[in-house]
Scaffold this active site. Structure first.
Site, PDB file in Angstrom:
ATOM      1  CG  ASP A  37      -2.142   0.569   0.882  1.00 59.24           C
ATOM      2  OD1 ASP A  37      -2.140   1.959   0.749  1.00 59.24           O
ATOM      3  OD2 ASP A  37      -3.436   0.194   1.108  1.00 59.24           O
ATOM      4  CG  ASN A  90      -8.195  -4.494  -2.817  1.00 56.77           C
ATOM      5  OD1 ASN A  90      -9.488  -4.609  -3.222  1.00 56.77           O
ATOM      6  ND2 ASN A  90      -7.810  -3.786  -2.052  1.00 56.77           N
ATOM      7  CE1 TYR A 156     -14.051   2.892  -8.003  1.00 57.84           C
ATOM      8  CE2 TYR A 156     -16.178   2.309  -8.928  1.00 57.84           C
ATOM      9  CZ  TYR A 156     -14.940   2.106  -7.929  1.00 57.84           C
ATOM     10  OH  TYR A 156     -14.845   1.087  -6.969  1.00 57.84           O
ATOM     11  CE  LYS A 160     -12.504  -0.315  -9.283  1.00 56.23           C
ATOM     12  NZ  LYS A 160     -11.558  -1.441  -8.564  1.00 56.23           N
ATOM     13  CB  ILE A 189     -17.972  -2.999   0.463  1.00 57.00           C
ATOM     14  CG1 ILE A 189     -18.171  -3.892  -0.709  1.00 57.00           C
ATOM     15  CG2 ILE A 189     -17.530  -3.727   1.566  1.00 57.00           C
ATOM     16  CD1 ILE A 189     -19.288  -4.729  -0.303  1.00 57.00           C
ATOM     17  CB  THR A 191     -14.367   0.413   2.221  1.00 55.40           C
ATOM     18  OG1 THR A 191     -15.011   1.206   1.315  1.00 55.40           O
ATOM     19  CG2 THR A 191     -14.640  -1.217   2.006  1.00 55.40           C
TER      20      THR A 191
END
Length: 252
Positions: A37, A90, A156, A160, A189, A191
């Protein structure tokens, strides 16, 4: 799950959210985990969590949009643990919302660089390591945004959708090499990304929940379970598949 214990897994974007949950789940199933990360402190904290439970993990700072970082990351993970069996590409960002005519090229490119080019770079450097190791599995994080359309987040959605295309192409390229490549397509989700997107607005959050037929937002752990399943021997005949984990979002 079958075939995870004793293997080596690499997870990008592992400092929080889905990446963090996936790293923890791989460790719970007995894998050695390489985490990466750009958030160093948070990533190292995940390593400490894994080690506190008796697991084996290491953190490597890396920007998934930079080829030199990704190449070095894969090399360091292999050097640390002796090989590579699984990867979860991810790392991702949401970008600044806005209509296409008002998006800056800089913001558009940044989302593409991290969310799509980052997956390409992961595949580019992970696949040879998996092949030389006798096989393995890769899971790329797409989204329900990779299967649908929507206004004001064109960068985005484009990225994706692209992840699914990359996943299918890669899966066919390595199908005879004992390497499987799949994608996971999360719905909304719980997050930090969603926290940023709603900016603490209860009405905005309620709108997201309303769009989920199951009546709630998903949990990072639910996506992690899907990722680890797709890497396991239980999914040995699954490749090139965008697995939807979305509470029914794309059904209507």
């Amino acid at each position: 799950m079958k075939g995870i214990d004793g293997k080596v897994a690499l997870v990008t974007g592992a400092a929080s959210g889905i990446g963090r949950a996936t790293a923890l789940r791989f460790a719970e199933e007995g894998a050695m985990v390489a985490l990466s990360d750009v958030q160093v402190d948070a990533g190292e904290q995940v390593v400490r969590e894994i080690e506190s439970e008796g697991g084996d993990a290491a953190f490597f700072e890396a920007d998934s949009s930079k080829e030199s970082d990704v190449a070095s990351l894969v090399d360091r993970a292999v050097s640390e643990f002796g090989g590579l069996d699984f990867a979860h590409n991810n790392a991702g960002i949401e970008g600044t919302p806005g209509p296409i005519a008002e998006l800056s090229i800089e913001d558009f490119q940044r989302v593409i660089d991290i969310n799509l080019t980052g997956v390409f770079l992961g595949l580019k450097y992970e696949i040879p390591r998996l092949v030389e190791n006798g096989g393995g599995a890769i899971v790329n994080t797409s989204s329900v945004a990779g299967l649908t359309g929507g206004a004001n987040l064109a960068h985005y959605y484009a990225a994706k959708h692209g992840v699914i295309g990359l996943t299918r192409s890669a899966a066919l390229e390595v199908a005879t090499e004992n390497v499987r490549v799949n994608a996971v397509c999360p719905g909304v989700i719980e997050t930090p990304m969603i926290e940023r997107f709603t900016a603490g607005n209860d009405e905005a959050r309620a709108g997201l929940v309303e769009d989920e037929p199951i009546g709630r937002l998903g949990k990072p752990e639910e996506i992690a379970s899907a990722v680890v399943y797709l890497c396991s021997d239980d999914a040995s005949f699954v490749t090139g598949h965008p697995m939807v984990v979305d509470g029914g979002y794309v059904v209507p």
